[in-house]
Design an enzyme around this catalytic site. Structure first.
Site, PDB file in Angstrom:
ATOM      1  N   CYS A  11      76.470  23.179  16.052  1.00  0.00           N
ATOM      2  CA  CYS A  11      75.322  23.366  16.940  1.00  0.00           C
ATOM      3  C   CYS A  11      74.164  23.872  16.096  1.00  0.00           C
ATOM      4  CB  CYS A  11      75.655  24.351  18.055  1.00  0.00           C
ATOM      5  SG  CYS A  11      74.294  24.640  19.197  1.00  0.00           S
TER       6      CYS A  11
ATOM      7  N   CYS B 138      68.242  20.737  21.525  1.00  0.00           N
ATOM      8  CA  CYS B 138      69.515  20.505  20.838  1.00  0.00           C
ATOM      9  C   CYS B 138      69.190  20.347  19.361  1.00  0.00           C
ATOM     10  CB  CYS B 138      70.212  19.256  21.385  1.00  0.00           C
ATOM     11  SG  CYS B 138      71.682  18.756  20.448  1.00  0.00           S
TER      12      CYS B 138
END
Length: 290
Positions: A85, A228
């Site tokens: 991530c 993101c």
């Protein structure tokens, strides 16, 4: 009761739980409850802060880089395990620094273990920069159907430690009409799923040697998020690929939660992609795990 910290990177928010010695067993159901925005704390995912030596997956990280003391055990909002991530690792690094568990001196890097391998984090003007490592085009480019799109669109598969499919749109109006409350359909569907990014080029695309694009994203295991990090990197890589050999290696990607920087550069194992942007800690508390 379990202590937690809430943090975010351009609106991509996380529950951070310190478990240095790996004594806490978080189930998928517990993670899903914690991340529920009505019945829990609310977040796009959970970052468990654990020493690499205290988690099974950490052995590979330590073999790759003995200085990777800390491992980012990342879970999506639905409780599923994720490889990487990009926003989360910047928030993870910021937590380590703010809590005194690690330090990033000027000119130095902090190596952090992840399921996608060790990632190096440095300080940047905007907060933190993470080297996401070598990237690659996927072997399959799925067709993408999404609510709000009148026709099926081709996607470009890109792997930056986790899987992405990037879709080019024609205008801001088309980007705004997307309805991402339902998972976009991919054909063929990747076995492990994928994050799906929808991107519109800036006008002009390149300004002062820097590329500019806008993006919305549907994250697997989460839904639409304000940002993101790995998706931002995949988006910049995809647009550069489409733009051709004269396209720049530095990009600014605007997401609903802010703006992030992407830089491509050569390395011994191939071209790497780096992501830079802010990381913030918002509040602390305690919660019962049910």
């Amino acid at each position: 009761m379990v202590a937690f910290t809430k943090g975010h990177g351009t609106g991509n928010d996380f529950i951070i739980i310190a478990d240095p010695d790996g004594q806490l067993e978080l189930t998928a159901e517990q993670v899903a409850v914690l991340c529920d925005r009505h019945f829990g704390i609310g977040a796009d995912g959970v970052l468990r802060v654990v020493r690499s030596s205290a988690i099974a997956e950490g052995a590979a990280a330590l073999a790759e880089e003995p200085d990777a003391e800390w491992f980012m055990d990342y879970r999506n909002a639905d409780g599923s395990v994720a490889e990487m991530c990009g926003n989360g690792i910047r928030v993870f690094a910021h937590y380590l620094v703010r809590s005194g568990l690690a330090d990033i001196e000027a000119g130095s890097t902090l190596s952090i273990g992840t399921r996608a391998g060790v990632r190096d984090v440095t300080r940047s003007v905007s907060g933190y920069q993470v080297d996401l490592g070598a990237w690659r085009l996927s072997r399959v480019d799925p067709l993408v159907r999404a609510d709000g799109l009148t026709v099926t669109r081709p996607g470009l598969g890109i792997d930056v430690g986790n899987p992405h499919v990037v879709v080019a749109l024609a205008s801001d109006a088309e980007l705004g009409l997307l309805e991402l409350t339902r998972t976009p359909e991919l054909e063929p569907a990747p076995a492990a799923g994928a994050n799906v990014e929808f991107v519109v080029p800036g006008e002009p695309l390149v300004r002062d040697g820097v590329g500019h694009v806008r993006m919305r994203v549907f994250e697997r295991g989460v839904g639409e998020t304000l940002s993101c990090g790995t998706g931002v990197a995949a988006t910049a890589l995809a647009v550069r690929y489409w733009a051709g050999a004269e396209a720049p290696d530095n990009w600014k990607v605007e997401v609903p939660g802010g703006t992030l920087g992407v830089r491509m550069f050569p390395a011994e194992d191939g071209e790497h992609v780096a992501l830079s942007g802010p990381a913030q800690l918002v509040y602390q508390g305690e919660v019962d795990l049910v």
